[in-house]
Design a protein around this motif. Structure first.
Motif, PDB file in Angstrom:
ATOM      1  N   SER A   1       0.809  -1.212   0.000  1.00 24.91           N
ATOM      2  CA  SER A   1       0.000   0.000   0.000  1.00 24.91           C
ATOM      3  C   SER A   1       0.848   1.270   0.000  1.00 24.91           C
ATOM      4  CB  SER A   1      -0.942   0.016   1.213  1.00 24.91           C
ATOM      5  OG  SER A   1      -0.211  -0.055   2.424  1.00 24.91           O
ATOM      6  N   LYS A   2       2.046   1.214   0.592  1.00 24.41           N
ATOM      7  CA  LYS A   2       2.881   2.410   0.668  1.00 24.41           C
ATOM      8  C   LYS A   2       3.502   2.784  -0.679  1.00 24.41           C
ATOM      9  CE  LYS A   2       6.893  -0.284   2.291  1.00 24.41           C
ATOM     10  NZ  LYS A   2       7.844  -0.474   3.409  1.00 24.41           N
ATOM     11  N   ASN A   3       3.338   1.933  -1.692  1.00 24.97           N
ATOM     12  CA  ASN A   3       3.863   2.214  -3.028  1.00 24.97           C
ATOM     13  C   ASN A   3       2.770   2.220  -4.097  1.00 24.97           C
ATOM     14  OD1 ASN A   3       6.788   2.096  -2.284  1.00 24.97           O
ATOM     15  ND2 ASN A   3       6.261  -0.011  -1.772  1.00 24.97           N
TER      16      ASN A   3
ATOM     17  N   LEU B   1      12.045   1.677   2.681  1.00 23.46           N
ATOM     18  CA  LEU B   1      11.271   1.265   3.851  1.00 23.46           C
ATOM     19  C   LEU B   1      10.092   2.201   4.100  1.00 23.46           C
ATOM     20  CD1 LEU B   1      14.132   0.273   6.318  1.00 23.46           C
ATOM     21  CD2 LEU B   1      12.559  -1.256   5.140  1.00 23.46           C
ATOM     22  N   GLN B   2      10.301   3.488   3.840  1.00 21.91           N
ATOM     23  CA  GLN B   2       9.244   4.480   4.050  1.00 21.91           C
ATOM     24  C   GLN B   2       8.136   4.326   3.021  1.00 21.91           C
ATOM     25  OE1 GLN B   2      10.618   8.480   3.607  1.00 21.91           O
ATOM     26  NE2 GLN B   2       8.714   9.412   4.350  1.00 21.91           N
ATOM     27  N   GLY B   3       8.509   3.958   1.806  1.00 18.86           N
ATOM     28  CA  GLY B   3       7.539   3.850   0.720  1.00 18.86           C
ATOM     29  C   GLY B   3       7.703   4.983  -0.268  1.00 18.86           C
ATOM     30  N   LEU B   4       7.545   4.672  -1.559  1.00 19.62           N
ATOM     31  CA  LEU B   4       7.780   5.668  -2.600  1.00 19.62           C
ATOM     32  C   LEU B   4       6.676   6.708  -2.682  1.00 19.62           C
ATOM     33  CD1 LEU B   4       9.892   3.494  -3.366  1.00 19.62           C
ATOM     34  CD2 LEU B   4       9.440   4.030  -5.754  1.00 19.62           C
ATOM     35  N   ASP B   5       5.485   6.368  -2.216  1.00 17.14           N
ATOM     36  CA  ASP B   5       4.393   7.346  -2.266  1.00 17.14           C
ATOM     37  C   ASP B   5       4.746   8.597  -1.478  1.00 17.14           C
ATOM     38  OD1 ASP B   5       3.094   5.453  -3.726  1.00 17.14           O
ATOM     39  OD2 ASP B   5       1.411   5.192  -2.353  1.00 17.14           O
ATOM     40  N   THR B   6       5.189   8.411  -0.268  1.00 22.47           N
ATOM     41  CA  THR B   6       5.534   9.543   0.587  1.00 22.47           C
ATOM     42  C   THR B   6       6.836  10.201   0.156  1.00 22.47           C
ATOM     43  OG1 THR B   6       4.408   8.519   2.460  1.00 22.47           O
ATOM     44  CG2 THR B   6       6.008  10.237   2.947  1.00 22.47           C
ATOM     45  N   ALA B   7       7.864   9.385  -0.110  1.00 22.41           N
ATOM     46  CA  ALA B   7       9.197   9.917  -0.355  1.00 22.41           C
ATOM     47  C   ALA B   7       9.347  10.543  -1.739  1.00 22.41           C
ATOM     48  CB  ALA B   7      10.230   8.799  -0.180  1.00 22.41           C
ATOM     49  N   GLU B   8       8.779   9.932  -2.770  1.00 20.30           N
ATOM     50  CA  GLU B   8       8.978  10.394  -4.134  1.00 20.30           C
ATOM     51  C   GLU B   8       7.863  11.321  -4.624  1.00 20.30           C
ATOM     52  OE1 GLU B   8      11.425   8.783  -7.021  1.00 20.30           O
ATOM     53  OE2 GLU B   8      12.412   9.537  -5.228  1.00 20.30           O
ATOM     54  N   ILE B   9       6.650  11.101  -4.137  1.00 21.59           N
ATOM     55  CA  ILE B   9       5.508  11.870  -4.638  1.00 21.59           C
ATOM     56  C   ILE B   9       4.992  12.854  -3.597  1.00 21.59           C
ATOM     57  CG2 ILE B   9       3.148  11.676  -5.556  1.00 21.59           C
ATOM     58  CD1 ILE B   9       3.905   8.963  -6.666  1.00 21.59           C
TER      59      ILE B   9
ATOM     60  N   ALA C   1      -1.737   6.888  -1.591  1.00 22.39           N
ATOM     61  CA  ALA C   1      -2.971   6.341  -2.156  1.00 22.39           C
ATOM     62  C   ALA C   1      -4.054   6.235  -1.098  1.00 22.39           C
ATOM     63  CB  ALA C   1      -2.695   4.969  -2.777  1.00 22.39           C
ATOM     64  N   TYR C   2      -3.639   6.000   0.147  1.00 24.47           N
ATOM     65  CA  TYR C   2      -4.596   5.816   1.240  1.00 24.47           C
ATOM     66  C   TYR C   2      -4.183   6.675   2.423  1.00 24.47           C
ATOM     67  CZ  TYR C   2      -5.002   1.539  -1.522  1.00 24.47           C
ATOM     68  OH  TYR C   2      -5.123   0.644  -2.558  1.00 24.47           O
ATOM     69  N   TYR C   3      -5.145   7.306   3.029  1.00 25.26           N
ATOM     70  CA  TYR C   3      -4.926   8.023   4.279  1.00 25.26           C
ATOM     71  C   TYR C   3      -5.743   7.319   5.360  1.00 25.26           C
ATOM     72  CZ  TYR C   3      -2.622  11.776   1.728  1.00 25.26           C
ATOM     73  OH  TYR C   3      -1.739  12.488   0.962  1.00 25.26           O
ATOM     74  N   HIS C   4      -5.048   6.665   6.266  1.00 28.52           N
ATOM     75  CA  HIS C   4      -5.741   5.921   7.310  1.00 28.52           C
ATOM     76  C   HIS C   4      -6.139   6.879   8.434  1.00 28.52           C
ATOM     77  CE1 HIS C   4      -4.641   2.157   5.411  1.00 28.52           C
ATOM     78  NE2 HIS C   4      -3.394   2.618   5.291  1.00 28.52           N
ATOM     79  N   VAL C   5      -7.419   6.918   8.745  1.00 26.61           N
ATOM     80  CA  VAL C   5      -7.946   7.822   9.758  1.00 26.61           C
ATOM     81  C   VAL C   5      -7.953   7.116  11.102  1.00 26.61           C
ATOM     82  CG1 VAL C   5      -9.924   9.214  10.453  1.00 26.61           C
ATOM     83  CG2 VAL C   5      -9.375   8.962   8.027  1.00 26.61           C
ATOM     84  N   ASP C   6      -7.244   7.694  12.075  1.00 27.87           N
ATOM     85  CA  ASP C   6      -7.192   7.103  13.413  1.00 27.87           C
ATOM     86  C   ASP C   6      -8.456   7.395  14.216  1.00 27.87           C
ATOM     87  OD1 ASP C   6      -4.645   6.047  13.000  1.00 27.87           O
ATOM     88  OD2 ASP C   6      -3.690   7.941  13.581  1.00 27.87           O
ATOM     89  N   LYS C   7      -9.035   8.561  14.007  1.00 25.54           N
ATOM     90  CA  LYS C   7     -10.255   8.874  14.735  1.00 25.54           C
ATOM     91  C   LYS C   7     -11.116   9.823  13.906  1.00 25.54           C
ATOM     92  CE  LYS C   7      -8.229  12.737  17.325  1.00 25.54           C
ATOM     93  NZ  LYS C   7      -7.992  13.286  18.669  1.00 25.54           N
TER      94      LYS C   7
END
Length: 466
Positions: A45-47, A414-422, A426-432
């Protein structure tokens, strides 16, 4: 582009054929985000977003390359070389109202746009093997270079009337060698150069690398299957019986490939795998592509079965040869395209090619034209060798140029390309989730409400049991 002259508005072109090809172009365009969704679902999911972005970036990069010189290098009519075209059509000069190389019933500009989609789709397929660890900027540069020195020459010798394979007598209706073999063997080179993902192959992390979203995989497969009717059927360049037959055999081969792979997986897992179904459908579509304008329904089922079987077995090669092809591009497109190209030499029939009213071929083994298999073998082998060899050289050189290293840093991986490169996910997980009472203005955390309700249900259940 040269200004139009009054002569181009004559009646030599068919409005129906132009509409048919433009519609087919739109269907092939849809395949490109389809590839993105297919690859996205197979990754973690992180990519997920990065893979969709890679595919749509392939569309825009190749569109510009096609305009600058790609179309001219591939489909120039005045080229005398058996290997590559010239620059007569660079920047779309003289590309407007003259009859196209594909059909004298459609103008060059329409044919150029249709073929643009094929050129853009091919590197989008190839980069799937670099999933989750390939840097974005070097990938963009690679796509531009690769399209010029790998795709354009292979497409020229296969589809241009002056190309050596076309002169030899090779048959490839919709892109077995230029699209699938070239992308599949390029993906193999990419996977080898990049190396494995961190932790891939570890027994303790085997579940971590499973597809994270099978809904995306099925959605991507649906886009691809739907678009493939424009890919194969549209290659007839006219709404005729040959196009209809191409669509029929495309659907049959896809269905046969899907059920073949599903059964092969069920023998081992005793589960009806959605991933197996999707992989088999794509394998059947790949295998039928070069033969789609040359075979009838019966051979299409055989091609779908053999395509699904061979690609299913080829998936195991990455374990035997110890490379990490994240999306099985080599197994499905490289092997599937090669098998489909050879089977075209066996099953091609002269009557099917003649359904458009103009194409004349000797056919394959089914028409006792025995040499056709050798022609197909020469075309497929040359395409595979050129794509793998040149791709490996391009990537090797790029990886040793400062600033163009192909792989992300271990921390980024390890962090994922979505966050680091873009910088987006794709998904934002809502904690509350916080709700507001419209009367009192009181805020309430929904997660707490859900927990209280669950606890109350548990207390009621325990009370009733007593």
């Amino acid at each position: 582009m040269d200004p139009p002259s009054s002569s181009i508005y004559g009646s030599e072109f068919s409005a129906g054929d132009i509409s048919f090809v433009l519609t087919s172009m739109a269907l092939v365009w849809l395949m490109i985000p389809g590839i993105g969704y297919f690859y996205s679902g197979m990754a973690r999911s992180k990519n997920a977003l990065s893979l969709i972005m890679c595919c749509v970036l392939s569309l825009v990069v190749v569109t510009l390359q096609w305009f600058i010189w790609g179309y001219s290098l591939t489909f120039s009519k005045t080229a005398s070389s058996p290997f590559l075209g010239n620059m007569d059509y660079a920047l779309f000069r003289n590309v407007l109202g003259s009859p196209s190389m594909g059909s004298d019933k459609i103008p060059d500009i329409v044919f150029a746009l249709y073929q643009n989609m094929f050129a853009a789709l091919t590197p989008a397929l190839a980069i799937g093997s670099a999933a989750e660890r390939g840097r974005l900027l070097p990938m963009i540069i690679f796509i531009f270079i690769w399209s010029t020195v790998v795709y354009d020459p292979i497409a020229y010798w296969t589809w241009n009337a002056n190309g050596w394979s076309a002169q030899l007598g090779g048959l490839d209706f919709a892109g077995g060698t230029p699209v699938h073999i070239s992308s599949g063997f390029a993906s193999l080179a990419y996977a080898i150069i990049l190396g494995k993902r961190q932790g891939h192959g570890s027994i303790t992390k085997v579940d971590e690398f499973k597809p994270h979203n099978m809904s995306n995989v099925i959605l991507g497969t649906a886009f691809l299957w739907f678009g493939w009717f424009g890919f194969n059927g549209g290659s007839a360049l006219s709404g005729n019986l040959r196009a209809a037959m191409a669509c029929v055999v495309t659907n049959l081969a896809a269905a046969t490939g899907a059920i073949t792979w599903l059964i092969l997986d069920y023998r081992i897992t005793k589960k009806y795998s959605a991933l197996g179904f999707c992989s088999g459908a794509i394998a059947g579509l790949v295998a039928i592509t070069p033969a789609s304008g040359f075979v009838g329904p019966g051979p299409a089922i055989a091609i779908g079965f053999l395509g699904g079987l061979s690609c299913n077995l080829a998936v195991r090669l990455k374990h035997m040869l110890n490379f990490d092809d994240a999306a099985d591009v080599f197994a499905v497109h490289g092997v599937g395209g090669f098998v489909g190209g050879l089977l075209t030499g066996l099953f091609a029939e002269s009557y099917v090619a003649g359904l458009d009213g103009s194409t004349v071929i000797d056919g394959g083994w089914i028409n006792h034209h025995w040499i056709q298999l050798a022609y197909q073998l020469a075309d497929c082998t040359a395409g595979a060798a050129w794509s793998f060899g040149i791709t490996y050289i391009i990537l090797f050189i790029m990886d040793h140029i400062p600033g163009l290293s192909l792989r992300v840093d271990p921390e980024v991986e390890l962090q994922g390309l979505d966050t680091a490169e873009i910088g987006e996910m794709a998904y934002y997980h809502v904690d509350k989730v916080v709700t507001v009472n419209p009367t009192s203005g009181e805020e309430r955390i929904v997660s707490e409400q859900i927990r209280e309700i669950s606890q109350q249900h548990l207390r009621n259940s325990l009370s009733s049991d007593k």
